[in-house]
Motif scaffolding. Sequence first.
Motif, mmCIF file in Angstrom:
data_model
loop_
_atom_site.group_PDB
_atom_site.id
_atom_site.type_symbol
_atom_site.label_atom_id
_atom_site.label_comp_id
_atom_site.label_asym_id
_atom_site.label_seq_id
_atom_site.Cartn_x
_atom_site.Cartn_y
_atom_site.Cartn_z
ATOM 1 N N GLU A 1 0.835 -1.206 0.000
ATOM 2 C CA GLU A 1 0.000 0.000 0.000
ATOM 3 C C GLU A 1 0.866 1.251 0.000
ATOM 4 O OE1 GLU A 1 -3.477 2.232 2.618
ATOM 5 O OE2 GLU A 1 -3.020 0.121 3.031
ATOM 6 N N LEU A 2 1.929 1.233 0.787
ATOM 7 C CA LEU A 2 2.839 2.375 0.808
ATOM 8 C C LEU A 2 3.490 2.565 -0.561
ATOM 9 C CD1 LEU A 2 4.220 4.666 2.339
ATOM 10 C CD2 LEU A 2 5.975 3.014 3.042
ATOM 11 N N TYR A 3 3.870 1.468 -1.185
ATOM 12 C CA TYR A 3 4.446 1.545 -2.534
ATOM 13 C C TYR A 3 3.471 2.239 -3.489
ATOM 14 C CZ TYR A 3 6.396 0.034 -7.016
ATOM 15 O OH TYR A 3 6.905 0.000 -8.293
ATOM 16 N N GLY A 4 2.202 1.850 -3.435
ATOM 17 C CA GLY A 4 1.192 2.494 -4.278
ATOM 18 C C GLY A 4 1.058 3.978 -3.984
ATOM 19 N N ARG A 5 1.116 4.336 -2.708
ATOM 20 C CA ARG A 5 1.008 5.746 -2.326
ATOM 21 C C ARG A 5 2.220 6.536 -2.820
ATOM 22 N NH1 ARG A 5 -2.370 7.382 1.293
ATOM 23 N NH2 ARG A 5 -0.935 8.808 2.335
ATOM 24 N N VAL A 6 3.412 5.967 -2.631
ATOM 25 C CA VAL A 6 4.632 6.675 -3.028
ATOM 26 C C VAL A 6 4.738 6.782 -4.555
ATOM 27 C CG1 VAL A 6 7.166 6.513 -3.041
ATOM 28 C CG2 VAL A 6 5.901 6.165 -0.909
ATOM 29 N N MET A 7 4.311 5.772 -5.266
ATOM 30 C CA MET A 7 4.468 5.784 -6.731
ATOM 31 C C MET A 7 3.370 6.576 -7.453
ATOM 32 S SD MET A 7 7.333 4.414 -6.900
ATOM 33 C CE MET A 7 7.631 4.220 -8.636
ATOM 34 N N ARG A 8 2.276 6.857 -6.763
ATOM 35 C CA ARG A 8 1.212 7.627 -7.412
ATOM 36 C C ARG A 8 1.709 9.043 -7.712
ATOM 37 N NH1 ARG A 8 -4.900 8.836 -5.462
ATOM 38 N NH2 ARG A 8 -5.458 9.989 -7.332
ATOM 39 N N GLY A 9 1.587 9.437 -8.949
ATOM 40 C CA GLY A 9 2.061 10.744 -9.385
ATOM 41 C C GLY A 9 3.474 10.721 -9.935
ATOM 42 N N ARG A 10 4.116 9.558 -9.936
ATOM 43 C CA ARG A 10 5.478 9.422 -10.465
ATOM 44 C C ARG A 10 5.415 8.698 -11.803
ATOM 45 N NH1 ARG A 10 8.917 11.286 -7.199
ATOM 46 N NH2 ARG A 10 10.613 10.466 -8.441
ATOM 47 N N TYR A 11 6.088 9.253 -12.793
ATOM 48 C CA TYR A 11 6.080 8.695 -14.139
ATOM 49 C C TYR A 11 7.496 8.728 -14.696
ATOM 50 C CZ TYR A 11 1.158 9.754 -13.523
ATOM 51 O OH TYR A 11 -0.116 9.828 -13.030
ATOM 52 N N GLU A 12 7.641 8.143 -15.860
ATOM 53 C CA GLU A 12 8.918 8.185 -16.555
ATOM 54 C C GLU A 12 8.655 8.530 -18.008
ATOM 55 O OE1 GLU A 12 12.249 4.972 -17.678
ATOM 56 O OE2 GLU A 12 11.796 5.084 -15.533
ATOM 57 N N ALA A 13 9.441 9.451 -18.536
ATOM 58 C CA ALA A 13 9.344 9.823 -19.951
ATOM 59 C C ALA A 13 10.759 9.957 -20.491
ATOM 60 C CB ALA A 13 8.575 11.136 -20.115
ATOM 61 N N ALA A 14 11.028 9.272 -21.577
ATOM 62 C CA ALA A 14 12.352 9.286 -22.207
ATOM 63 C C ALA A 14 13.438 8.913 -21.200
ATOM 64 C CB ALA A 14 12.632 10.641 -22.840
ATOM 65 N N ALA B 1 7.786 13.796 -11.613
ATOM 66 C CA ALA B 1 6.964 13.759 -10.395
ATOM 67 C C ALA B 1 5.915 14.850 -10.488
ATOM 68 C CB ALA B 1 7.840 13.970 -9.170
ATOM 69 N N LEU B 2 4.653 14.452 -10.530
ATOM 70 C CA LEU B 2 3.542 15.401 -10.552
ATOM 71 C C LEU B 2 2.960 15.474 -9.145
ATOM 72 C CD1 LEU B 2 1.811 14.407 -13.906
ATOM 73 C CD2 LEU B 2 3.464 16.240 -13.485
ATOM 74 N N ALA B 3 3.415 16.457 -8.400
ATOM 75 C CA ALA B 3 3.025 16.571 -6.993
ATOM 76 C C ALA B 3 1.520 16.671 -6.811
ATOM 77 C CB ALA B 3 3.723 17.774 -6.362
ATOM 78 N N VAL B 4 0.808 17.266 -7.755
ATOM 79 C CA VAL B 4 -0.648 17.393 -7.606
ATOM 80 C C VAL B 4 -1.345 16.038 -7.618
ATOM 81 C CG1 VAL B 4 -0.727 19.724 -8.551
ATOM 82 C CG2 VAL B 4 -1.041 17.774 -10.081
ATOM 83 N N GLU B 5 -0.672 15.002 -8.122
ATOM 84 C CA GLU B 5 -1.243 13.653 -8.133
ATOM 85 C C GLU B 5 -0.735 12.793 -6.979
ATOM 86 O OE1 GLU B 5 -0.764 11.679 -11.867
ATOM 87 O OE2 GLU B 5 -1.625 13.338 -12.997
ATOM 88 N N GLY B 6 0.292 13.255 -6.279
ATOM 89 C CA GLY B 6 0.899 12.465 -5.214
ATOM 90 C C GLY B 6 -0.014 12.328 -4.005
ATOM 91 N N VAL B 7 0.100 11.202 -3.315
ATOM 92 C CA VAL B 7 -0.696 10.982 -2.106
ATOM 93 C C VAL B 7 0.163 10.612 -0.899
ATOM 94 C CG1 VAL B 7 -2.823 10.382 -3.334
ATOM 95 C CG2 VAL B 7 -1.211 8.579 -2.722
ATOM 96 N N ALA B 8 1.426 10.310 -1.106
ATOM 97 C CA ALA B 8 2.298 9.972 0.024
ATOM 98 C C ALA B 8 2.584 11.225 0.834
ATOM 99 C CB ALA B 8 3.607 9.367 -0.480
ATOM 100 N N SER B 9 2.664 11.064 2.139
ATOM 101 C CA SER B 9 2.967 12.204 3.003
ATOM 102 C C SER B 9 4.479 12.373 3.129
ATOM 103 C CB SER B 9 2.359 11.997 4.388
ATOM 104 O OG SER B 9 3.082 10.995 5.091
ATOM 105 N N PRO B 10 4.922 13.573 3.485
ATOM 106 C CA PRO B 10 6.357 13.750 3.738
ATOM 107 C C PRO B 10 6.864 12.795 4.818
ATOM 108 C CG PRO B 10 5.302 15.885 3.551
ATOM 109 C CD PRO B 10 4.201 14.849 3.566
ATOM 110 N N GLN B 11 6.079 12.571 5.861
ATOM 111 C CA GLN B 11 6.502 11.675 6.934
ATOM 112 C C GLN B 11 6.720 10.253 6.412
ATOM 113 O OE1 GLN B 11 3.941 13.847 7.183
ATOM 114 N NE2 GLN B 11 4.755 15.276 8.698
ATOM 115 N N GLU B 12 5.852 9.785 5.511
ATOM 116 C CA GLU B 12 6.031 8.449 4.932
ATOM 117 C C GLU B 12 7.349 8.376 4.158
ATOM 118 O OE1 GLU B 12 1.436 6.989 4.227
ATOM 119 O OE2 GLU B 12 2.314 8.394 2.780
ATOM 120 N N CYS B 13 7.646 9.427 3.418
ATOM 121 C CA CYS B 13 8.894 9.461 2.656
ATOM 122 C C CYS B 13 10.092 9.517 3.582
ATOM 123 C CB CYS B 13 8.900 10.650 1.694
ATOM 124 S SG CYS B 13 7.631 10.542 0.414
#
Length: 193
Positions: free
Chosen positions: A64-77, A82-94
Amino acid sequence: MATTEPRKMHTATMPDGKTFRYPAADVNVRIDEWIEAFDGHYRVALPMAQIDELQRKVGCSLFELYGRVMRGRYEAAGEPIALAVEGVASPQECWETIRLGLIGGGIAYVDDKQVPVDAVTAKRLVENYVQPGPVVDAWGLAAIIIDRRIHGRPARPEEEGAREPAIPLDALPAGSREAFLAARASRAAEKAE
């Protein structure tokens, strides 16, 4: 040398006759990573003791934490985005992921010397370097640490078949390559005796 071949798989049959496949253990798949950060090169990893503590601290499973941390993270080229507006992980979790990843890694190279990383050191590093900085940086590092534990990474050539962690030789600070190689050779000689 590391290969790109698919991992060997095992097949298990359940009592109801259903079968499933799962990857075989492979010492050439690593769950650690070396990062250049703070004041040196640090190994990060999440062994079971740190996973247990992380799950207690954040109140959810590693997946579940992996899903939270990876939400909003993508790869291009090949570059992370990192699209912070899509992120759901808290700073404390990180921050907790980084702290426990440092403890789990347990070793660093600072000022051309190998040093242990314990709970006190990891806490100090997070408080002094990570928390004062942009949260997006902590988010990226937490993503790397958790991703290595979930998916692993191929072993580098110097790590193949080895159970102990190896730092990429080109990542060693200047002047410590020779010391590192001499220490490794000495350990190998001791094991051979």
